[in-house]
Design a protein around this motif. Structure first.
Motif, PDB file in Angstrom:
ATOM      1  N   ARG A  37     -49.105  56.911 -64.483  1.00 18.65           N
ATOM      2  CA  ARG A  37     -50.424  57.121 -64.174  1.00 18.65           C
ATOM      3  C   ARG A  37     -51.343  56.934 -65.280  1.00 18.65           C
ATOM      4  O   ARG A  37     -51.142  57.210 -66.361  1.00 18.65           O
ATOM      5  CB  ARG A  37     -50.604  58.633 -63.518  1.00 18.65           C
ATOM      6  CG  ARG A  37     -49.974  59.046 -62.431  1.00 18.65           C
ATOM      7  CD  ARG A  37     -49.698  60.241 -62.142  1.00 18.65           C
ATOM      8  NE  ARG A  37     -48.952  60.959 -63.065  1.00 18.65           N
ATOM      9  CZ  ARG A  37     -49.229  61.881 -63.891  1.00 18.65           C
ATOM     10  NH1 ARG A  37     -50.655  62.438 -63.546  1.00 18.65           N
ATOM     11  NH2 ARG A  37     -48.716  62.478 -64.733  1.00 18.65           N
ATOM     12  N   ILE A  38     -52.835  56.898 -64.841  1.00 15.01           N
ATOM     13  CA  ILE A  38     -53.750  56.927 -65.885  1.00 15.01           C
ATOM     14  C   ILE A  38     -54.547  57.996 -65.447  1.00 15.01           C
ATOM     15  O   ILE A  38     -55.078  58.508 -64.500  1.00 15.01           O
ATOM     16  CB  ILE A  38     -54.791  55.766 -65.635  1.00 15.01           C
ATOM     17  CG1 ILE A  38     -54.056  54.414 -66.134  1.00 15.01           C
ATOM     18  CG2 ILE A  38     -55.979  55.693 -66.444  1.00 15.01           C
ATOM     19  CD1 ILE A  38     -54.764  53.120 -65.889  1.00 15.01           C
ATOM     20  N   ILE A  39     -54.591  59.082 -66.715  1.00 14.25           N
ATOM     21  CA  ILE A  39     -55.590  60.455 -66.246  1.00 14.25           C
ATOM     22  C   ILE A  39     -56.539  60.470 -67.418  1.00 14.25           C
ATOM     23  O   ILE A  39     -56.778  59.712 -68.395  1.00 14.25           O
ATOM     24  CB  ILE A  39     -54.347  61.564 -66.728  1.00 14.25           C
ATOM     25  CG1 ILE A  39     -53.862  61.660 -68.127  1.00 14.25           C
ATOM     26  CG2 ILE A  39     -53.277  61.527 -65.706  1.00 14.25           C
ATOM     27  CD1 ILE A  39     -53.362  62.691 -68.515  1.00 14.25           C
ATOM     28  N   THR A  40     -57.624  61.463 -67.100  1.00 12.43           N
ATOM     29  CA  THR A  40     -58.388  61.733 -68.005  1.00 12.43           C
ATOM     30  C   THR A  40     -58.323  63.291 -68.183  1.00 12.43           C
ATOM     31  O   THR A  40     -57.887  64.159 -67.534  1.00 12.43           O
ATOM     32  CB  THR A  40     -59.812  61.559 -67.633  1.00 12.43           C
ATOM     33  OG1 THR A  40     -60.921  61.887 -68.441  1.00 12.43           O
ATOM     34  CG2 THR A  40     -59.918  62.243 -66.025  1.00 12.43           C
ATOM     35  N   ILE A  41     -58.487  63.614 -69.443  1.00 15.89           N
ATOM     36  CA  ILE A  41     -58.307  65.019 -69.938  1.00 15.89           C
ATOM     37  C   ILE A  41     -59.527  65.817 -70.241  1.00 15.89           C
ATOM     38  O   ILE A  41     -59.851  66.824 -70.609  1.00 15.89           O
ATOM     39  CB  ILE A  41     -57.386  65.029 -71.214  1.00 15.89           C
ATOM     40  CG1 ILE A  41     -58.042  64.294 -72.412  1.00 15.89           C
ATOM     41  CG2 ILE A  41     -56.091  64.727 -70.981  1.00 15.89           C
ATOM     42  CD1 ILE A  41     -57.340  64.630 -73.585  1.00 15.89           C
ATOM     43  N   ALA A  42     -60.921  64.738 -70.186  1.00 18.21           N
ATOM     44  CA  ALA A  42     -62.203  65.233 -70.142  1.00 18.21           C
ATOM     45  C   ALA A  42     -62.459  66.294 -68.925  1.00 18.21           C
ATOM     46  O   ALA A  42     -62.066  66.175 -67.904  1.00 18.21           O
ATOM     47  CB  ALA A  42     -63.122  64.084 -69.937  1.00 18.21           C
ATOM     48  N   LYS A  43     -63.206  67.237 -69.263  1.00 14.01           N
ATOM     49  CA  LYS A  43     -63.697  68.008 -68.141  1.00 14.01           C
ATOM     50  C   LYS A  43     -65.108  67.746 -67.640  1.00 14.01           C
ATOM     51  O   LYS A  43     -65.340  68.209 -66.295  1.00 14.01           O
ATOM     52  CB  LYS A  43     -63.791  69.501 -69.152  1.00 14.01           C
ATOM     53  CG  LYS A  43     -62.714  69.955 -69.751  1.00 14.01           C
ATOM     54  CD  LYS A  43     -61.503  70.150 -68.508  1.00 14.01           C
ATOM     55  CE  LYS A  43     -60.285  70.754 -69.186  1.00 14.01           C
ATOM     56  NZ  LYS A  43     -59.168  70.624 -68.491  1.00 14.01           N
ATOM     57  N   SER A  44     -65.824  66.965 -67.998  1.00 16.86           N
ATOM     58  CA  SER A  44     -67.046  66.440 -67.297  1.00 16.86           C
ATOM     59  C   SER A  44     -67.169  64.915 -67.616  1.00 16.86           C
ATOM     60  O   SER A  44     -66.686  64.272 -68.703  1.00 16.86           O
ATOM     61  CB  SER A  44     -68.156  67.223 -67.996  1.00 16.86           C
ATOM     62  OG  SER A  44     -68.372  67.133 -69.163  1.00 16.86           O
ATOM     63  N   GLY A  45     -68.057  64.095 -66.729  1.00 11.11           N
ATOM     64  CA  GLY A  45     -68.073  62.992 -66.911  1.00 11.11           C
ATOM     65  C   GLY A  45     -69.543  62.625 -66.650  1.00 11.11           C
ATOM     66  O   GLY A  45     -70.408  63.319 -66.252  1.00 11.11           O
ATOM     67  N   ASP A  46     -70.016  61.065 -66.565  1.00  9.12           N
ATOM     68  CA  ASP A  46     -71.271  60.734 -66.228  1.00  9.12           C
ATOM     69  C   ASP A  46     -71.362  60.155 -64.948  1.00  9.12           C
ATOM     70  O   ASP A  46     -70.319  59.138 -64.786  1.00  9.12           O
ATOM     71  CB  ASP A  46     -71.888  59.607 -67.055  1.00  9.12           C
ATOM     72  CG  ASP A  46     -71.809  60.339 -68.602  1.00  9.12           C
ATOM     73  OD1 ASP A  46     -72.344  61.459 -68.740  1.00  9.12           O
ATOM     74  OD2 ASP A  46     -71.648  59.810 -69.543  1.00  9.12           O
ATOM     75  N   GLU A  47     -72.485  60.414 -64.047  1.00 12.47           N
ATOM     76  CA  GLU A  47     -72.417  59.859 -62.785  1.00 12.47           C
ATOM     77  C   GLU A  47     -73.350  58.427 -62.834  1.00 12.47           C
ATOM     78  O   GLU A  47     -74.002  58.482 -63.685  1.00 12.47           O
ATOM     79  CB  GLU A  47     -73.233  60.567 -61.626  1.00 12.47           C
ATOM     80  CG  GLU A  47     -71.991  62.047 -61.223  1.00 12.47           C
ATOM     81  CD  GLU A  47     -72.661  62.588 -60.396  1.00 12.47           C
ATOM     82  OE1 GLU A  47     -73.990  62.475 -59.700  1.00 12.47           O
ATOM     83  OE2 GLU A  47     -71.981  63.388 -59.554  1.00 12.47           O
ATOM     84  N   TYR A  48     -72.804  57.533 -62.133  1.00  6.46           N
ATOM     85  CA  TYR A  48     -73.403  56.286 -62.014  1.00  6.46           C
ATOM     86  C   TYR A  48     -73.311  55.585 -60.709  1.00  6.46           C
ATOM     87  O   TYR A  48     -72.565  55.882 -59.965  1.00  6.46           O
ATOM     88  CB  TYR A  48     -73.134  55.313 -63.109  1.00  6.46           C
ATOM     89  CG  TYR A  48     -71.907  54.677 -63.034  1.00  6.46           C
ATOM     90  CD1 TYR A  48     -71.978  52.968 -62.996  1.00  6.46           C
ATOM     91  CD2 TYR A  48     -70.574  55.132 -63.150  1.00  6.46           C
ATOM     92  CE1 TYR A  48     -70.622  52.346 -62.748  1.00  6.46           C
ATOM     93  CE2 TYR A  48     -69.516  54.410 -62.767  1.00  6.46           C
ATOM     94  CZ  TYR A  48     -69.322  53.243 -62.685  1.00  6.46           C
ATOM     95  OH  TYR A  48     -68.470  52.579 -62.575  1.00  6.46           O
ATOM     96  N   TYR A  49     -74.042  54.438 -60.279  1.00  4.83           N
ATOM     97  CA  TYR A  49     -74.050  53.650 -59.269  1.00  4.83           C
ATOM     98  C   TYR A  49     -73.225  52.101 -59.567  1.00  4.83           C
ATOM     99  O   TYR A  49     -73.819  51.390 -59.914  1.00  4.83           O
ATOM    100  CB  TYR A  49     -75.419  53.255 -58.822  1.00  4.83           C
ATOM    101  CG  TYR A  49     -76.286  54.453 -58.539  1.00  4.83           C
ATOM    102  CD1 TYR A  49     -76.059  55.132 -57.348  1.00  4.83           C
ATOM    103  CD2 TYR A  49     -77.044  55.066 -59.345  1.00  4.83           C
ATOM    104  CE1 TYR A  49     -76.854  56.318 -57.040  1.00  4.83           C
ATOM    105  CE2 TYR A  49     -77.917  56.083 -59.354  1.00  4.83           C
ATOM    106  CZ  TYR A  49     -77.985  56.697 -57.969  1.00  4.83           C
ATOM    107  OH  TYR A  49     -78.571  57.782 -57.667  1.00  4.83           O
ATOM    108  N   PRO A  50     -71.828  52.377 -59.415  1.00  3.27           N
ATOM    109  CA  PRO A  50     -71.103  51.282 -59.642  1.00  3.27           C
ATOM    110  C   PRO A  50     -71.389  49.690 -59.060  1.00  3.27           C
ATOM    111  O   PRO A  50     -71.460  48.846 -59.544  1.00  3.27           O
ATOM    112  CB  PRO A  50     -69.836  51.615 -59.387  1.00  3.27           C
ATOM    113  CG  PRO A  50     -69.856  52.728 -58.333  1.00  3.27           C
ATOM    114  CD  PRO A  50     -71.183  53.442 -58.836  1.00  3.27           C
TER     115      PRO A  50
END
Length: 239
Positions: A37-50
């Motif tokens: 699997r590909i995971i993230t260990i970050a607790k917050s991210g940035d929202e955007y319009y892909p």
């Protein structure tokens, strides 16, 4: 583009990594297996319009052919599924949902965070097949989709009030993967020409009949072809 599809919002994090397969055994002994699997260990991210920021995101996804390219894609555009959107840790943690009826357990579903690599690569292959057989207007298109056994449920459909037209259709993708598929299907329905580069295999859009995505690929292709021809002539002279 479908009504409000461009307004689809997704989240991308600053760090992703690949983790190895894991297993989980439920209380009644049922064994669940999860691949890489590909995971993230970050607790917050940035929202955007892909879909608004990247009108041809489906092409970038169709170019994903291995684990590393998938990881690079996720680093740029964010996780593909809801599972991948959930922050995790290198050591997996599991959650489960149990369906009960009259005190009896009917079903238990186990979840583990992270994008399943095998599934995502299969979906990328599905997108590439769609583009390839559509470009060739090949009758193999239907058979290819059936063979891959991909049956996506792309979105939910809602009807809401519109101040101008009275009502409007609203399509809400469940995740980035479904949004990419909708973008792909929309581009095909609008007659967007997409071609597969004869040199690198990437998908691109240029005038009809174009064989290469760039001059670099064109030169590379012809240089390799000329080198092969010179080698063949040399072998003939030596024999």
């Amino acid at each position: 583009m479908f009504h409000r599809l461009l307004e689809f919002v997704w989240t991308r994090y600053s760090h992703y990594e690949i983790v190895e397969p894991c297993t989980f055994t439920t209380g009644d002994g049922e064994r669940w297996e999860f691949g890489r699997r590909i995971i993230t260990i970050a607790k917050s991210g940035d929202e955007y319009y892909p879909l608004k920021d990247y009108p041809y995101l489906y092409r970038a996804f169709a170019n994903v052919r291995n684990d590393q390219l998938l990881l690079d894609f996720v680093k740029l555009y964010g996780p593909l599924t809801d599972e991948g959107l959930t922050p995790s840790s290198p050591k997996p943690h599991f959650t489960s949902s149990v369906l009960m009826l009259d005190g009896r357990k009917l079903n238990e579903v186990v979840y583990v965070p992270g994008d399943q690599i095998d599934r995502c690569l299969k979906e990328a292959s599905w997108c590439a097949h769609i583009l390839r057989y559509h470009a060739k207007k090949s009758p193999q298109l239907h058979a290819s989709i059936k063979e891959l056994e991909v049956r996506p449920s792309l979105c939910t459909l809602e009807i809401e009030a519109d101040p101008v037209n009275g009502v409007r259709m609203v399509l809400e993708p469940k995740c980035l993967l479904d949004a990419i598929k909708l973008q792909l299907l929309e581009s095909i329905s609008n007659g967007v020409n997409t071609f597969e580069c004869a040199a690198c295999g990437d998908w691109f859009s240029k005038k009809s009949g174009a064989k290469f995505c760039s001059e670099k690929c064109k030169d590379s292709y012809h240089n390799a072809k000329n080198k092969k021809q010179r080698a063949a002539k040399l072998n003939v002279l030596r024999s």
